[in-house]
Design a protein around this motif. Structure first.
Motif, PDB file in Angstrom:
ATOM      1  N   ARG A  42       0.802  -1.212   0.000  1.00  0.00           N
ATOM      2  CA  ARG A  42       0.000   0.000   0.000  1.00  0.00           C
ATOM      3  C   ARG A  42       0.845   1.277   0.000  1.00  0.00           C
ATOM      4  O   ARG A  42       0.472   2.275  -0.620  1.00  0.00           O
ATOM      5  CB  ARG A  42      -0.923   0.012   1.217  1.00  0.00           C
ATOM      6  CG  ARG A  42      -2.008  -1.058   1.188  1.00  0.00           C
ATOM      7  CD  ARG A  42      -2.911  -0.862  -0.001  1.00  0.00           C
ATOM      8  NE  ARG A  42      -3.992  -1.863  -0.045  1.00  0.00           N
ATOM      9  CZ  ARG A  42      -4.815  -1.993  -1.053  1.00  0.00           C
ATOM     10  NH1 ARG A  42      -4.684  -1.204  -2.118  1.00  0.00           N
ATOM     11  NH2 ARG A  42      -5.758  -2.914  -1.040  1.00  0.00           N
ATOM     12  N   LYS A  43       1.961   1.257   0.701  1.00  0.00           N
ATOM     13  CA  LYS A  43       2.827   2.436   0.755  1.00  0.00           C
ATOM     14  C   LYS A  43       4.267   1.987   0.907  1.00  0.00           C
ATOM     15  O   LYS A  43       4.546   0.867   1.368  1.00  0.00           O
ATOM     16  CB  LYS A  43       2.469   3.323   1.965  1.00  0.00           C
ATOM     17  CG  LYS A  43       1.145   4.054   1.905  1.00  0.00           C
ATOM     18  CD  LYS A  43       0.981   4.942   3.144  1.00  0.00           C
ATOM     19  CE  LYS A  43      -0.417   5.560   3.208  1.00  0.00           C
ATOM     20  NZ  LYS A  43      -0.645   6.500   2.106  1.00  0.00           N
ATOM     21  N   PHE A  44       5.190   2.867   0.549  1.00  0.00           N
ATOM     22  CA  PHE A  44       6.591   2.648   0.866  1.00  0.00           C
ATOM     23  C   PHE A  44       7.286   3.989   0.914  1.00  0.00           C
ATOM     24  O   PHE A  44       6.839   4.965   0.307  1.00  0.00           O
ATOM     25  CB  PHE A  44       7.275   1.705  -0.139  1.00  0.00           C
ATOM     26  CG  PHE A  44       7.125   2.107  -1.581  1.00  0.00           C
ATOM     27  CD1 PHE A  44       7.934   3.104  -2.132  1.00  0.00           C
ATOM     28  CD2 PHE A  44       6.202   1.470  -2.398  1.00  0.00           C
ATOM     29  CE1 PHE A  44       7.808   3.457  -3.459  1.00  0.00           C
ATOM     30  CE2 PHE A  44       6.066   1.826  -3.723  1.00  0.00           C
ATOM     31  CZ  PHE A  44       6.874   2.826  -4.265  1.00  0.00           C
ATOM     32  N   THR A  45       8.366   4.043   1.682  1.00  0.00           N
ATOM     33  CA  THR A  45       9.101   5.298   1.844  1.00  0.00           C
ATOM     34  C   THR A  45      10.064   5.494   0.680  1.00  0.00           C
ATOM     35  O   THR A  45      10.458   4.519   0.018  1.00  0.00           O
ATOM     36  CB  THR A  45       9.890   5.285   3.169  1.00  0.00           C
ATOM     37  OG1 THR A  45      10.814   4.195   3.136  1.00  0.00           O
ATOM     38  CG2 THR A  45       8.957   5.141   4.360  1.00  0.00           C
ATOM     39  N   PRO A  46      10.479   6.735   0.426  1.00  0.00           N
ATOM     40  CA  PRO A  46      11.454   6.981  -0.648  1.00  0.00           C
ATOM     41  C   PRO A  46      12.728   6.146  -0.528  1.00  0.00           C
ATOM     42  O   PRO A  46      13.225   5.639  -1.543  1.00  0.00           O
ATOM     43  CB  PRO A  46      11.732   8.482  -0.530  1.00  0.00           C
ATOM     44  CG  PRO A  46      10.459   9.045   0.028  1.00  0.00           C
ATOM     45  CD  PRO A  46       9.970   8.003   1.000  1.00  0.00           C
ATOM     46  N   PRO A  47      13.308   5.971   0.707  1.00  0.00           N
ATOM     47  CA  PRO A  47      14.498   5.106   0.784  1.00  0.00           C
ATOM     48  C   PRO A  47      14.215   3.676   0.334  1.00  0.00           C
ATOM     49  O   PRO A  47      15.081   3.023  -0.239  1.00  0.00           O
ATOM     50  CB  PRO A  47      14.860   5.154   2.277  1.00  0.00           C
ATOM     51  CG  PRO A  47      14.324   6.459   2.753  1.00  0.00           C
ATOM     52  CD  PRO A  47      13.048   6.643   1.994  1.00  0.00           C
ATOM     53  N   ALA A  48      12.988   3.172   0.597  1.00  0.00           N
ATOM     54  CA  ALA A  48      12.638   1.824   0.140  1.00  0.00           C
ATOM     55  C   ALA A  48      12.609   1.774  -1.382  1.00  0.00           C
ATOM     56  O   ALA A  48      13.011   0.780  -1.996  1.00  0.00           O
ATOM     57  CB  ALA A  48      11.274   1.415   0.715  1.00  0.00           C
ATOM     58  N   MET A  49      12.150   2.853  -1.999  1.00  0.00           N
ATOM     59  CA  MET A  49      12.123   2.932  -3.458  1.00  0.00           C
ATOM     60  C   MET A  49      13.536   2.803  -4.024  1.00  0.00           C
ATOM     61  O   MET A  49      13.772   2.072  -4.994  1.00  0.00           O
ATOM     62  CB  MET A  49      11.493   4.254  -3.899  1.00  0.00           C
ATOM     63  CG  MET A  49      11.450   4.446  -5.420  1.00  0.00           C
ATOM     64  SD  MET A  49      10.814   6.083  -5.901  1.00  0.00           S
ATOM     65  CE  MET A  49       9.098   5.941  -5.406  1.00  0.00           C
ATOM     66  N   ARG A  50      14.491   3.502  -3.364  1.00  0.00           N
ATOM     67  CA  ARG A  50      15.874   3.474  -3.858  1.00  0.00           C
ATOM     68  C   ARG A  50      16.531   2.123  -3.610  1.00  0.00           C
ATOM     69  O   ARG A  50      17.156   1.551  -4.492  1.00  0.00           O
ATOM     70  CB  ARG A  50      16.682   4.583  -3.178  1.00  0.00           C
ATOM     71  CG  ARG A  50      16.269   5.985  -3.604  1.00  0.00           C
ATOM     72  CD  ARG A  50      17.292   7.003  -3.142  1.00  0.00           C
ATOM     73  NE  ARG A  50      17.405   7.034  -1.686  1.00  0.00           N
ATOM     74  CZ  ARG A  50      16.653   7.808  -0.903  1.00  0.00           C
ATOM     75  NH1 ARG A  50      15.738   8.597  -1.439  1.00  0.00           N
ATOM     76  NH2 ARG A  50      16.812   7.803   0.403  1.00  0.00           N
ATOM     77  N   HIS A  51      16.382   1.616  -2.391  1.00  0.00           N
ATOM     78  CA  HIS A  51      17.093   0.398  -2.014  1.00  0.00           C
ATOM     79  C   HIS A  51      16.556  -0.842  -2.710  1.00  0.00           C
ATOM     80  O   HIS A  51      17.313  -1.745  -3.057  1.00  0.00           O
ATOM     81  CB  HIS A  51      17.026   0.202  -0.493  1.00  0.00           C
ATOM     82  CG  HIS A  51      17.921   1.125   0.274  1.00  0.00           C
ATOM     83  ND1 HIS A  51      19.288   1.084   0.188  1.00  0.00           N
ATOM     84  CD2 HIS A  51      17.625   2.126   1.140  1.00  0.00           C
ATOM     85  CE1 HIS A  51      19.817   2.017   0.966  1.00  0.00           C
ATOM     86  NE2 HIS A  51      18.828   2.666   1.557  1.00  0.00           N
ATOM     87  N   PHE A  52      15.232  -0.907  -2.897  1.00  0.00           N
ATOM     88  CA  PHE A  52      14.625  -2.124  -3.431  1.00  0.00           C
ATOM     89  C   PHE A  52      14.102  -1.951  -4.851  1.00  0.00           C
ATOM     90  O   PHE A  52      13.348  -2.783  -5.349  1.00  0.00           O
ATOM     91  CB  PHE A  52      13.497  -2.585  -2.498  1.00  0.00           C
ATOM     92  CG  PHE A  52      13.953  -2.753  -1.078  1.00  0.00           C
ATOM     93  CD1 PHE A  52      15.133  -3.406  -0.778  1.00  0.00           C
ATOM     94  CD2 PHE A  52      13.203  -2.244  -0.031  1.00  0.00           C
ATOM     95  CE1 PHE A  52      15.563  -3.550   0.521  1.00  0.00           C
ATOM     96  CE2 PHE A  52      13.623  -2.380   1.283  1.00  0.00           C
ATOM     97  CZ  PHE A  52      14.802  -3.045   1.558  1.00  0.00           C
TER      98      PHE A  52
END
Length: 361
Positions: A42-52
């Protein structure tokens, strides 16, 4: 105009709460995912976008379709376990870029309905800590190899010396014969000495894995450690307070993080049986040093144990998990960087570790 209805007021509060969550997810520096009870991301943080390597298109997809980026095949089972039990779960995992993270899966509980409606997955970067531990494991194995090698390789020269000493005792020959035996004994001694020196040559390069210095922020590293120990803090009912007067230092980030983590972990592990841990982390200037202190209200340490706790494989209690390497590693890190560590403790009252760090200029 009339007063707003309860339904309108509740809707307004829901919007405000959603805005706060959106703001939090947008600004946090920690990779986090919010997965609902149907396994939908449902949601993810910007760092999660970069890392994964996530994108906006991943929102609304089944977590199984995006979990390949995380390199953890049992993540679905773990999420289902947390939803079913409503209990936190913690594991170390590796992502596709070969970095190590501590993964905390926390139940998202709808309090009004008293049910778990999904999970929030937090990823704490522990790659530096893993590298340090691996480096020290490698160094520890090297020390063990040295001990085994010395034990093996000096047996021959020692046997030779024993034989020569027996001959020397038994001989009644000339002074020339005696001198020849003494010369052979000297050669055997030199042989042992050169063997020991060669085998115990720990080069400086063997410990360079943890020495790269950079400007680090204490508050960030304390928060890293606090998040990494979330489950233990919660289970122990621990309170962790900070008094930060010196905010930064130029040292190895992985070393400072490992020092803080080990001291916080010990403060929780060695808690008093009759009270929750109250821990205080302070930083301040102390002459040429930056003083990092970690105080607790735990079991305390007996006076005759205050030195041995820094020795390798020392464990004060068998009912507390651990390898006995934590404080040995901390002391080695601190002293290798030109600092020192002291301990003040009273049995039954608590302990304070004082780490005097010398930052690089």
């Amino acid at each position: 105009m009339g007063q707003p209805s309860k339904k309108t007021e509740a809707h307004r509060k829901l919007i405000e709460l959603n805005d706060e969550l959106e703001n939090y997810f947008s600004n946090t520096v920690i990779p986090q995912l919010f997965v609902d009870a149907n396994m939908i991301l449902r949601k993810f943080t910007p760092p999660a976008m970069r890392h994964f390597k996530l994108s906006a298109e991943d929102v609304g997809r089944h977590i199984d379709e995006v979990s390949s980026n995380i390199r953890f095949p049992t993540i679905i089972d773990n999420i289902e376990e947390v939803i079913k039990s409503s209990k936190d779960l913690e594991k170390d995992i590796q992502t596709t870029d070969k970095r190590w993270y501590q993964m905390n899966i926390l139940p998202y509980i709808v309090k009004k309905e008293k049910r778990t409606n999904g999970v929030i997955i937090t990823f704490i970067d522990i790659n530096d800590r893993i590298e340090v531990l691996r480096g020290y494991e490698k160094l520890s194995k090297r020390y063990e190899n040295i001990i085994y090698s010395i034990s093996h390789d000096i047996k021959g020269p020692l046997s030779n010396m024993e034989g020569l000493l027996s001959l020397l005792k038994e001989t009644s020959g000339s002074e020339e014969d005696t001198q020849q035996l003494l010369n052979l004994l000297n050669l055997s001694v030199d042989n042992i000495r050169s063997t020991v020196v060669e085998l115990s040559d720990i080069r400086e390069s063997d410990t360079d894995f943890d020495r790269e210095a950079e400007r680090v922020n204490f508050e960030n590293l304390i928060e890293d450690a606090r998040l990494a120990l979330t489950d233990r803090i919660h289970e122990a009912g621990a309170q962790v307070e900070c008094e930060i007067k010196e905010t930064e230092i130029t040292l190895s980030r992985k070393n400072v993080r490992s020092i803080i983590y080990n001291l916080l972990s010990n403060a929780i592990k060695y808690k008093a049986p009759d009270r929750a841990p109250a821990i205080c982390v302070k930083t301040e200037k102390a002459g040429a040093y930056t003083l990092l202190s970690v105080s607790d209200n735990g079991r305390g340490i007996a006076d005759d144990k205050k030195e041995v706790i820094f020795e390798r494989y020392t464990r004060l209690r068998d009912d507390v998990e651990g390898t006995g390497l934590g404080l040995f590693i901390v002391k080695r890190m601190v002293e290798d960087a030109g600092g020192k560590i002291e301990v003040e403790s009273t049995l039954g009252e608590g302990t304070t570790f004082k780490v005097f760090l010398k930052g690089q200029r």
